[in-house]
Write a protein that holds these residues in place. Structure first.
Motif, PDB file in Angstrom:
ATOM      1  N   ASN A  25       0.728  -1.136   0.169  1.00  0.00           N
ATOM      2  CA  ASN A  25       0.089   0.136   0.090  1.00  0.00           C
ATOM      3  C   ASN A  25       0.995   1.137  -0.105  1.00  0.00           C
ATOM      4  OD1 ASN A  25      -2.690   1.371   0.140  1.00  0.00           O
ATOM      5  ND2 ASN A  25      -2.232   1.425   2.479  1.00  0.00           N
ATOM      6  N   GLU A  26       0.016   2.394  -0.265  1.00  0.00           N
ATOM      7  CA  GLU A  26       0.653   3.358  -0.222  1.00  0.00           C
ATOM      8  C   GLU A  26      -0.348   4.775  -1.393  1.00  0.00           C
ATOM      9  OE1 GLU A  26       4.255   3.916  -3.620  1.00  0.00           O
ATOM     10  OE2 GLU A  26       2.475   3.553  -4.787  1.00  0.00           O
ATOM     11  N   THR A  27      -0.218   5.234  -0.579  1.00  0.00           N
ATOM     12  CA  THR A  27      -1.030   6.526  -0.625  1.00  0.00           C
ATOM     13  C   THR A  27      -1.143   7.597  -2.633  1.00  0.00           C
ATOM     14  OG1 THR A  27      -1.289   7.080   1.138  1.00  0.00           O
ATOM     15  CG2 THR A  27      -2.364   8.937   0.542  1.00  0.00           C
ATOM     16  N   ILE A  28      -1.823   7.178  -2.370  1.00  0.00           N
ATOM     17  CA  ILE A  28      -1.933   7.946  -3.973  1.00  0.00           C
ATOM     18  C   ILE A  28      -2.926   8.978  -4.845  1.00  0.00           C
ATOM     19  CG2 ILE A  28      -0.234   5.700  -5.434  1.00  0.00           C
ATOM     20  CD1 ILE A  28      -3.303   4.893  -6.677  1.00  0.00           C
ATOM     21  N   GLY A  29      -2.253   9.416  -6.024  1.00  0.00           N
ATOM     22  CA  GLY A  29      -3.981  10.600  -6.521  1.00  0.00           C
ATOM     23  C   GLY A  29      -3.449  11.124  -7.916  1.00  0.00           C
ATOM     24  N   VAL A  30      -4.462  11.806  -8.276  1.00  0.00           N
ATOM     25  CA  VAL A  30      -4.482  12.390  -9.714  1.00  0.00           C
ATOM     26  C   VAL A  30      -4.202  13.630  -9.401  1.00  0.00           C
ATOM     27  CG1 VAL A  30      -5.070  12.203 -11.961  1.00  0.00           C
ATOM     28  CG2 VAL A  30      -5.026  10.147 -10.696  1.00  0.00           C
ATOM     29  N   LEU A  31      -3.623  14.751 -10.161  1.00  0.00           N
ATOM     30  CA  LEU A  31      -3.939  16.029  -9.802  1.00  0.00           C
ATOM     31  C   LEU A  31      -4.472  15.972 -12.128  1.00  0.00           C
ATOM     32  CD1 LEU A  31      -3.315  18.747  -8.759  1.00  0.00           C
ATOM     33  CD2 LEU A  31      -1.423  18.861 -10.711  1.00  0.00           C
ATOM     34  N   GLU A  32      -5.412  17.018 -11.442  1.00  0.00           N
ATOM     35  CA  GLU A  32      -6.241  17.210 -12.912  1.00  0.00           C
ATOM     36  C   GLU A  32      -5.910  18.914 -12.995  1.00  0.00           C
ATOM     37  OE1 GLU A  32     -11.012  16.543 -14.405  1.00  0.00           O
ATOM     38  OE2 GLU A  32     -10.639  18.527 -13.451  1.00  0.00           O
ATOM     39  N   LEU A  33      -5.358  19.159 -14.744  1.00  0.00           N
ATOM     40  CA  LEU A  33      -4.729  20.508 -14.880  1.00  0.00           C
ATOM     41  C   LEU A  33      -5.616  21.275 -15.731  1.00  0.00           C
ATOM     42  CD1 LEU A  33      -3.912  23.070 -13.701  1.00  0.00           C
ATOM     43  CD2 LEU A  33      -1.614  22.370 -14.642  1.00  0.00           C
ATOM     44  N   ALA A  41      -7.865  17.498  -7.327  1.00  0.00           N
ATOM     45  CA  ALA A  41      -6.879  15.921  -7.395  1.00  0.00           C
ATOM     46  C   ALA A  41      -7.963  15.357  -6.334  1.00  0.00           C
ATOM     47  CB  ALA A  41      -5.161  16.204  -6.679  1.00  0.00           C
ATOM     48  N   VAL A  42      -7.310  13.775  -7.103  1.00  0.00           N
ATOM     49  CA  VAL A  42      -8.474  13.012  -6.289  1.00  0.00           C
ATOM     50  C   VAL A  42      -7.129  11.938  -5.075  1.00  0.00           C
ATOM     51  CG1 VAL A  42      -8.295  11.429  -8.093  1.00  0.00           C
ATOM     52  CG2 VAL A  42      -9.546  10.874  -6.242  1.00  0.00           C
ATOM     53  N   PHE A  43      -7.665  11.598  -4.250  1.00  0.00           N
ATOM     54  CA  PHE A  43      -6.772  10.746  -2.963  1.00  0.00           C
ATOM     55  C   PHE A  43      -7.012   9.431  -3.112  1.00  0.00           C
ATOM     56  CE2 PHE A  43      -4.842  15.005  -1.030  1.00  0.00           C
ATOM     57  CZ  PHE A  43      -4.180  15.097  -1.891  1.00  0.00           C
ATOM     58  N   ALA A  44      -6.331   8.629  -2.531  1.00  0.00           N
ATOM     59  CA  ALA A  44      -6.690   6.946  -2.514  1.00  0.00           C
ATOM     60  C   ALA A  44      -5.829   6.055  -1.684  1.00  0.00           C
ATOM     61  CB  ALA A  44      -7.573   6.374  -3.403  1.00  0.00           C
ATOM     62  N   GLU A  45      -5.874   5.187  -1.171  1.00  0.00           N
ATOM     63  CA  GLU A  45      -4.920   4.830  -0.073  1.00  0.00           C
ATOM     64  C   GLU A  45      -4.921   3.862  -1.623  1.00  0.00           C
ATOM     65  OE1 GLU A  45      -3.153   4.552   1.740  1.00  0.00           O
ATOM     66  OE2 GLU A  45      -3.890   6.280   2.773  1.00  0.00           O
ATOM     67  N   ARG A  46      -3.707   3.182  -2.247  1.00  0.00           N
ATOM     68  CA  ARG A  46      -3.686   2.100  -3.959  1.00  0.00           C
ATOM     69  C   ARG A  46      -4.125   1.362  -3.299  1.00  0.00           C
ATOM     70  NH1 ARG A  46      -0.787   1.680  -7.675  1.00  0.00           N
ATOM     71  NH2 ARG A  46       1.004   3.360  -7.413  1.00  0.00           N
ATOM     72  N   VAL A  47      -4.419  -0.262  -2.123  1.00  0.00           N
ATOM     73  CA  VAL A  47      -5.183  -0.968  -1.997  1.00  0.00           C
ATOM     74  C   VAL A  47      -6.834  -1.271  -2.000  1.00  0.00           C
ATOM     75  CG1 VAL A  47      -3.372  -2.443  -0.866  1.00  0.00           C
ATOM     76  CG2 VAL A  47      -5.320  -1.077   0.834  1.00  0.00           C
ATOM     77  N   ARG A  71      -5.107  17.492 -18.573  1.00  0.00           N
ATOM     78  CA  ARG A  71      -4.015  16.691 -18.221  1.00  0.00           C
ATOM     79  C   ARG A  71      -4.212  15.990 -16.663  1.00  0.00           C
ATOM     80  NH1 ARG A  71      -3.255  17.774 -22.772  1.00  0.00           N
ATOM     81  NH2 ARG A  71      -2.297  18.592 -23.929  1.00  0.00           N
ATOM     82  N   TRP A  72      -4.089  15.220 -17.224  1.00  0.00           N
ATOM     83  CA  TRP A  72      -4.158  14.071 -15.205  1.00  0.00           C
ATOM     84  C   TRP A  72      -2.909  13.020 -15.637  1.00  0.00           C
ATOM     85  CZ3 TRP A  72      -8.880  10.153 -16.193  1.00  0.00           C
ATOM     86  CH2 TRP A  72     -10.107  11.400 -15.872  1.00  0.00           C
ATOM     87  N   TRP A  73      -2.064  13.461 -14.460  1.00  0.00           N
ATOM     88  CA  TRP A  73      -1.216  13.365 -14.124  1.00  0.00           C
ATOM     89  C   TRP A  73      -0.483  12.638 -12.526  1.00  0.00           C
ATOM     90  CZ3 TRP A  73      -0.354  18.655 -15.504  1.00  0.00           C
ATOM     91  CH2 TRP A  73      -0.001  19.129 -16.403  1.00  0.00           C
ATOM     92  N   SER A  74      -0.576  11.400 -12.697  1.00  0.00           N
ATOM     93  CA  SER A  74      -0.462  10.641 -11.490  1.00  0.00           C
ATOM     94  C   SER A  74       0.871  11.207 -10.188  1.00  0.00           C
ATOM     95  CB  SER A  74       0.415   9.419 -11.285  1.00  0.00           C
ATOM     96  OG  SER A  74      -0.924   8.108 -12.641  1.00  0.00           O
ATOM     97  N   LEU A  75       0.558  10.542  -9.280  1.00  0.00           N
ATOM     98  CA  LEU A  75       0.746  11.790  -7.860  1.00  0.00           C
ATOM     99  C   LEU A  75       0.714   9.907  -6.812  1.00  0.00           C
ATOM    100  CD1 LEU A  75      -1.562  14.447  -6.550  1.00  0.00           C
ATOM    101  CD2 LEU A  75       0.271  14.149  -7.959  1.00  0.00           C
ATOM    102  N   VAL A  76       2.753  10.235  -6.088  1.00  0.00           N
ATOM    103  CA  VAL A  76       2.513   9.423  -4.986  1.00  0.00           C
ATOM    104  C   VAL A  76       2.994  10.300  -3.733  1.00  0.00           C
ATOM    105  CG1 VAL A  76       3.865   7.867  -3.276  1.00  0.00           C
ATOM    106  CG2 VAL A  76       3.839   7.682  -5.782  1.00  0.00           C
ATOM    107  N   LEU A  77       1.503  10.263  -2.959  1.00  0.00           N
ATOM    108  CA  LEU A  77       2.066  11.346  -1.349  1.00  0.00           C
ATOM    109  C   LEU A  77       3.110  10.811  -0.206  1.00  0.00           C
ATOM    110  CD1 LEU A  77      -1.633  11.799  -2.034  1.00  0.00           C
ATOM    111  CD2 LEU A  77       0.088  13.099  -2.709  1.00  0.00           C
TER     112      LEU A  77
END
Length: 136
Positions: A25-33, A41-47, A71-77
């Motif tokens: 698990n890790e906390t991930i997200g997506v940035l929309e610009l 942005a949207v965040f979630a626990e990867r699992v 644009r959508w870009w992947s985030l690791v928090l």
């Protein structure tokens, strides 16, 4: 998955929660610009994300893009829910050198930028704005 916006966060940041799946698990997200500078942005626990990938998280939260210029870009928090890494990832939109100032501004506006935030530019080396790396 149920999108939520906790009161303690910016209303442009949505947390998505769902059933937990096995795996690391890790906390991930997506940035929309968007082209006009609007950001969210949207965040979630990867699992808790079906398929455990960023693009599925974005589509769960927003269904789809409203424009080809969005644009959508992947985030690791990090542990404080700030951006550790931003990259194209499964979202597929390249991060160009010309995108860097807009990304920095968007992350600053959302209070997600730290000294350690790394922007993985597809057409060159990484940019770490908080350390002045890659800005020239």
């Amino acid at each position: 998955m149920m999108p939520t916006t906790p009161a303690r966060t910016d209303p442009r940041i949505t947390w998505v929660h769902g059933d937990r799946h096995a795996g690391p698990n890790e906390t991930i997200g997506v940035l929309e610009l968007k082209a006009d500078g609007q950001v969210r942005a949207v965040f979630a626990e990867r699992v808790e994300v079906d398929g455990r990938c960023h693009i599925r998280l974005a589509r769960q939260a927003w269904e789809g893009k409203d424009s080809l210029d969005t644009r959508w870009w992947s985030l690791v928090l990090d542990d404080e829910h700030k951006v550790f890494t931003i990259r194209n990832g499964s979202c597929g939109d390249k991060i160009l050198r010309a995108d860097v100032p807009r990304i920095i501004q968007a992350l600053t506006d959302l209070d997600l930028l730290t000294r350690e935030t790394m922007i993985a530019v597809d057409e060159g080396g990484p940019v770490i704005p908080g350390r002045g790396i890659g800005l020239t």
